[in-house]
Design an enzyme around this catalytic site. Structure first.
Site, PDB file in Angstrom:
ATOM      1  CE1 TYR A 335      -3.142  -2.915   0.191  1.00 16.29           C
ATOM      2  CE2 TYR A 335      -3.448  -2.526   2.518  1.00 16.29           C
ATOM      3  CZ  TYR A 335      -3.742  -3.244   1.382  1.00 16.29           C
ATOM      4  OH  TYR A 335      -4.643  -4.277   1.443  1.00 16.29           O
TER       5      TYR A 335
HETATM    6  C1  FAD Z   1      -7.469  -2.913  -7.280  1.00 17.57           C
HETATM    7  C2  FAD Z   1      -6.367  -3.268  -6.325  1.00 17.57           C
HETATM    8  C3  FAD Z   1      -6.564  -4.298  -5.422  1.00 17.57           C
HETATM    9  C4  FAD Z   1      -5.550  -4.672  -4.551  1.00 17.57           C
HETATM   10  N1  FAD Z   1      -5.763  -5.700  -3.682  1.00 17.57           N
HETATM   11  C5  FAD Z   1      -4.778  -6.086  -2.851  1.00 17.57           C
HETATM   12  C6  FAD Z   1      -4.954  -7.165  -1.945  1.00 17.57           C
HETATM   13  O1  FAD Z   1      -6.018  -7.783  -1.885  1.00 17.57           O
HETATM   14  N2  FAD Z   1      -3.932  -7.511  -1.135  1.00 17.57           N
HETATM   15  C7  FAD Z   1      -2.733  -6.859  -1.172  1.00 17.57           C
HETATM   16  O2  FAD Z   1      -1.821  -7.251  -0.447  1.00 17.57           O
HETATM   17  N3  FAD Z   1      -2.527  -5.819  -2.008  1.00 17.57           N
HETATM   18  C8  FAD Z   1      -3.519  -5.422  -2.845  1.00 17.57           C
HETATM   19  N4  FAD Z   1      -3.306  -4.366  -3.681  1.00 17.57           N
HETATM   20  C9  FAD Z   1      -1.996  -3.703  -3.685  1.00 17.57           C
HETATM   21  C10 FAD Z   1      -1.035  -4.438  -4.616  1.00 17.57           C
HETATM   22  O3  FAD Z   1      -0.585  -5.624  -3.988  1.00 17.57           O
HETATM   23  C11 FAD Z   1       0.191  -3.567  -4.932  1.00 17.57           C
HETATM   24  O4  FAD Z   1      -0.216  -2.371  -5.522  1.00 17.57           O
HETATM   25  C12 FAD Z   1       1.187  -4.319  -5.828  1.00 17.57           C
HETATM   26  O5  FAD Z   1       2.495  -3.837  -5.615  1.00 17.57           O
HETATM   27  C13 FAD Z   1       0.822  -4.183  -7.288  1.00 17.57           C
HETATM   28  O6  FAD Z   1       1.596  -5.038  -8.068  1.00 17.57           O
HETATM   29  P1  FAD Z   1       1.574  -4.841  -9.665  1.00 17.57           P
HETATM   30  O7  FAD Z   1       2.518  -5.807 -10.253  1.00 17.57           O
HETATM   31  O8  FAD Z   1       0.156  -4.834 -10.132  1.00 17.57           O
HETATM   32  O9  FAD Z   1       2.086  -3.338  -9.795  1.00 17.57           O
HETATM   33  P2  FAD Z   1       3.336  -2.679 -10.528  1.00 17.57           P
HETATM   34  O10 FAD Z   1       3.043  -1.226 -10.480  1.00 17.57           O
HETATM   35  O11 FAD Z   1       3.590  -3.296 -11.859  1.00 17.57           O
HETATM   36  O12 FAD Z   1       4.552  -3.033  -9.574  1.00 17.57           O
HETATM   37  C14 FAD Z   1       4.661  -2.560  -8.249  1.00 17.57           C
HETATM   38  C15 FAD Z   1       6.145  -2.386  -7.892  1.00 17.57           C
HETATM   39  O13 FAD Z   1       6.831  -3.629  -8.091  1.00 17.57           O
HETATM   40  C16 FAD Z   1       7.837  -3.512  -9.117  1.00 17.57           C
HETATM   41  N5  FAD Z   1       7.772  -4.750  -9.919  1.00 17.57           N
HETATM   42  C17 FAD Z   1       6.784  -5.149 -10.750  1.00 17.57           C
HETATM   43  N6  FAD Z   1       7.058  -6.348 -11.281  1.00 17.57           N
HETATM   44  C18 FAD Z   1       8.243  -6.739 -10.771  1.00 17.57           C
HETATM   45  C19 FAD Z   1       9.044  -7.916 -10.937  1.00 17.57           C
HETATM   46  N7  FAD Z   1       8.679  -8.912 -11.724  1.00 17.57           N
HETATM   47  N8  FAD Z   1      10.206  -7.990 -10.267  1.00 17.57           N
HETATM   48  C20 FAD Z   1      10.602  -6.994  -9.448  1.00 17.57           C
HETATM   49  N9  FAD Z   1       9.879  -5.856  -9.260  1.00 17.57           N
HETATM   50  C21 FAD Z   1       8.708  -5.732  -9.908  1.00 17.57           C
HETATM   51  C22 FAD Z   1       7.480  -2.268  -9.887  1.00 17.57           C
HETATM   52  O14 FAD Z   1       8.607  -1.684 -10.498  1.00 17.57           O
HETATM   53  C23 FAD Z   1       6.866  -1.391  -8.808  1.00 17.57           C
HETATM   54  O15 FAD Z   1       7.893  -0.757  -8.066  1.00 17.57           O
HETATM   55  C24 FAD Z   1      -4.316  -3.970  -4.563  1.00 17.57           C
HETATM   56  C25 FAD Z   1      -4.132  -2.927  -5.457  1.00 17.57           C
HETATM   57  C26 FAD Z   1      -5.138  -2.563  -6.328  1.00 17.57           C
HETATM   58  C27 FAD Z   1      -4.922  -1.428  -7.260  1.00 17.57           C
END
Ligand code: FAD
Ligand code: NAG
Ligand code: NAG
Ligand code: NAG
Ligand code: NAG
Ligand code: NAG
Ligand code: NAG
Ligand code: NAG
Length: 397
Positions: A335
């Site tokens: 978050y």
């Molecule tokens: C609609 C919604 C629902 C959610 N529900 C939950 C929930 O139920 N439980 C919970 O814990 N969290 C929840 N979240 C929060 C979510 O876990 C975080 O926002 C998470 O970091 C998003 O991951 P992403 O890959 O989609 O995002 P991205 O923006 O792609 O990545 C997030 C960060 O990780 C880095 N990253 C991405 N891929 C990699 C990789 N392969 N290796 C290394 N670094 C990488 C990116 O550079 C960035 O710094 C929710 C968020 C949203 C928007």
């Protein structure tokens, strides 16, 4: 100025860190790397770095009705960011979080080498399971699948203020250690129009997943939370919030432009209390009852609107200070909140000043271990963002 690399999996970072930067940057978009290979015999799966949670659940369900994976509820969230930051979900009271259930990984490090668990070593394997995205390399995962019954029970019961919502939310806070691990019960609180008279009221939606049949669930609810039966969303909390404070929170939801505010109360406990605080970087274990995620949505884009909404959420954050975990006031790295501080690697701040956000996300001892791992595996700080684990030398002088 050097160009930096942003890694994007699901793109759901709350501060948009995978898609924007004050520095010139290139995006490594993982969108085409989303294969999921389920191995039923080993109860495991390899998940490529750009897959979404919904795809993971779908591919598992396609092959088995008794296996699942304990991760988040947002189906479009990417495994790249989500697993890197921990990954909380409706089954964490039984199985822990996503990062607790990672058994192997492949990482591309800053030298372009591909390493697995064995070749990366246990320190780096520890760090990537919760230490935050874009810090150590680009990661893909092997996950451990968990057993679930073929039939589960879900319910969603809503109560308004007139229907005793405040008392019910208050009582819910005392249930964390009463409910079995099979039962997760979250509350979503928001302002709604009352159906009877068109007036506004506060509604609490009690949303549950129970890993079992309804005939086993009902006696549990009857015993511990009988009021739920019948007629009809960033801080960790270590003590229940008193009723009068809940009422003061509701008051804030009545402010004109807070119409799309939503508070998510999420119960912790169960298995979360049993897993050692040191097993992975995610530190929010025994001692925490629940967490609240504060969300405020709006459509208007004017500076005035943005400022109003930011002020509302920051005031609520300050208001909650007496009730939440202290020393430090903790936060969950998935978050993401840049208000907690950023890596000022070009500035003159001291280590202590610059890393307050890190102590909140990981607590001091785990943050220090993450710094040691970072120094070993990425001494040029190739993988970085505003809140990635810093390379220590930046603070040495
Ligand atoms: C609609 C919604 C629902 C959610 N529900 C939950 C929930 O139920 N439980 C919970 O814990 N969290 C929840 N979240 C929060 C979510 O876990 C975080 O926002 C998470 O970091 C998003 O991951 P992403 O890959 O989609 O995002 P991205 O923006 O792609 O990545 C997030 C960060 O990780 C880095 N990253 C991405 N891929 C990699 C990789 N392969 N290796 C290394 N670094 C990488 C990116 O550079 C960035 O710094 C929710 C968020 C949203 C928007
Ligand atoms: C994904 O799986 C398909 C089918 O097995 C294969 O053709 C493809 O090359 C894989 N893609 C990647 C990126 O691994
Ligand atoms: C999967 O199980 C098979 C035997 O069932 C074993 O040979 C193999 O090593 C296992 N693979 C992994 C990655 O655990
Ligand atoms: C629960 O019910 C409320 C009110 O009808 C609804 O807004 C909400 O989306 C429901 N939640 C779930 C998870 O179904
Ligand atoms: C409201 O909830 C409280 C506490 O759970 C309970 O004691 C009381 O009987 C409830 N009142 C009504 C009208 O349901
Ligand atoms: C509540 O009522 C207001 C005013 O009548 C209306 O603008 C708004 O759309 C309603 N909200 C919902 C969720 O029905
Ligand atoms: C709204 O609530 C107020 C005070 O509780 C009441 O006086 C009023 O009649 C209600 N409005 C409607 C349309 O019923
Ligand atoms: C950092 O430098 C700025 C300007 O050079 C100065 O105003 C500020 O006090 C310094 N801060 C610290 C913590 O040294």
């Amino acid at each position: 100025m050097a160009c930096k690399l942003e890694i994007r999996s699901g793109g759901h970072d709350y501060e948009g860190l995978s898609s924007v930067s004050p520095l010139p940057f290139a995006v490594l978009d993982l969108i085409d790397l989303r294969n999921i290979t389920v191995d039923l015999a080993n109860k495991s799966a390899w998940v490529q770095a750009g897959a979404s949670l919904g795809e993971v659940y779908y591919r598992i369900a396609e092959k088995s009705s008794t296996l699942a994976f304990p991760a988040g509820v947002g189906l479009t969230v990417g495994v790249g960011g989500h697993f890197s930051g921990g990954g909380e979900g409706m089954m964490m009271r039984k199985y822990g979080i996503a990062a607790d259930n990672i058994i192997d990984a492949k990482i591309i490090n800053a030298e372009g080498k591909i390493l697995d668990r064995e070749s990366m070593g246990e320190d780096l394997f520890w760090a990537i399971r919760g230490g935050g995205g874009n810090t150590f390399g680009v990661v893909a995962w092997q996950i451990n699948l968990v057993d679930v019954p073929t039939v589960v029970t879900v319910f969603n019961v809503t109560r308004t203020l007139e229907q005793n919502a405040t008392n019910l939310v208050h009582r819910w806070q005392y249930l964390v250690d009463k409910f079995p691990e099979d039962l997760a019960l979250r509350i979503f609180v928001r302002r709604v129009n009352s159906s009877q008279d068109g007036n506004t009221t506060i509604q609490a939606a009690f949303t549950s997943l129970f890993l079992g049949r309804v005939d086993r669930l009902l006696p549990i609810v009857q015993q511990h939370f009988p009021e739920l039966e019948g007629s009809s969303g960033k801080n960790m909390f270590q003590e229940p919030i008193p009723k009068n404070a809940l009422e003061k929170i509701w008051k804030r939801l009545y402010k004109m432009d807070a119409k799309m505010a939503e508070l998510q109360f999420t119960i912790l406990g169960g298995k979360m209390n049993e897993i050692s605080e040191f097993s992975i970087p995610f530190p929010h274990r025994a001692g925490n009852l629940f967490q609240i995620h504060f969300a405020l949505l709006w459509h208007e884009e004017s500076i005035k609107e943005i400022n109003w909404h930011m002020k509302w959420i920051r005031e609520l954050y300050d208001f909650m200070a007496p009730y939440v975990a202290k020393h430090p006031r903790t936060a969950y790295v998935n978050y993401r909140d840049l208000d907690l501080g950023t890596n000022n690697i070009h500035g003159n701040s001291t280590y202590q000043e610059a890393c307050i956000w890190g102590f909140k996300y990981f607590k001091v001892n785990k943050f220090n271990r993450l710094i040691q791992v970072k120094a070993t595996v990425d001494p040029h700080n190739f993988f970085r963002n505003e809140q990635s684990i810093p390379y220590l030398d930046h603070y040495a002088g």
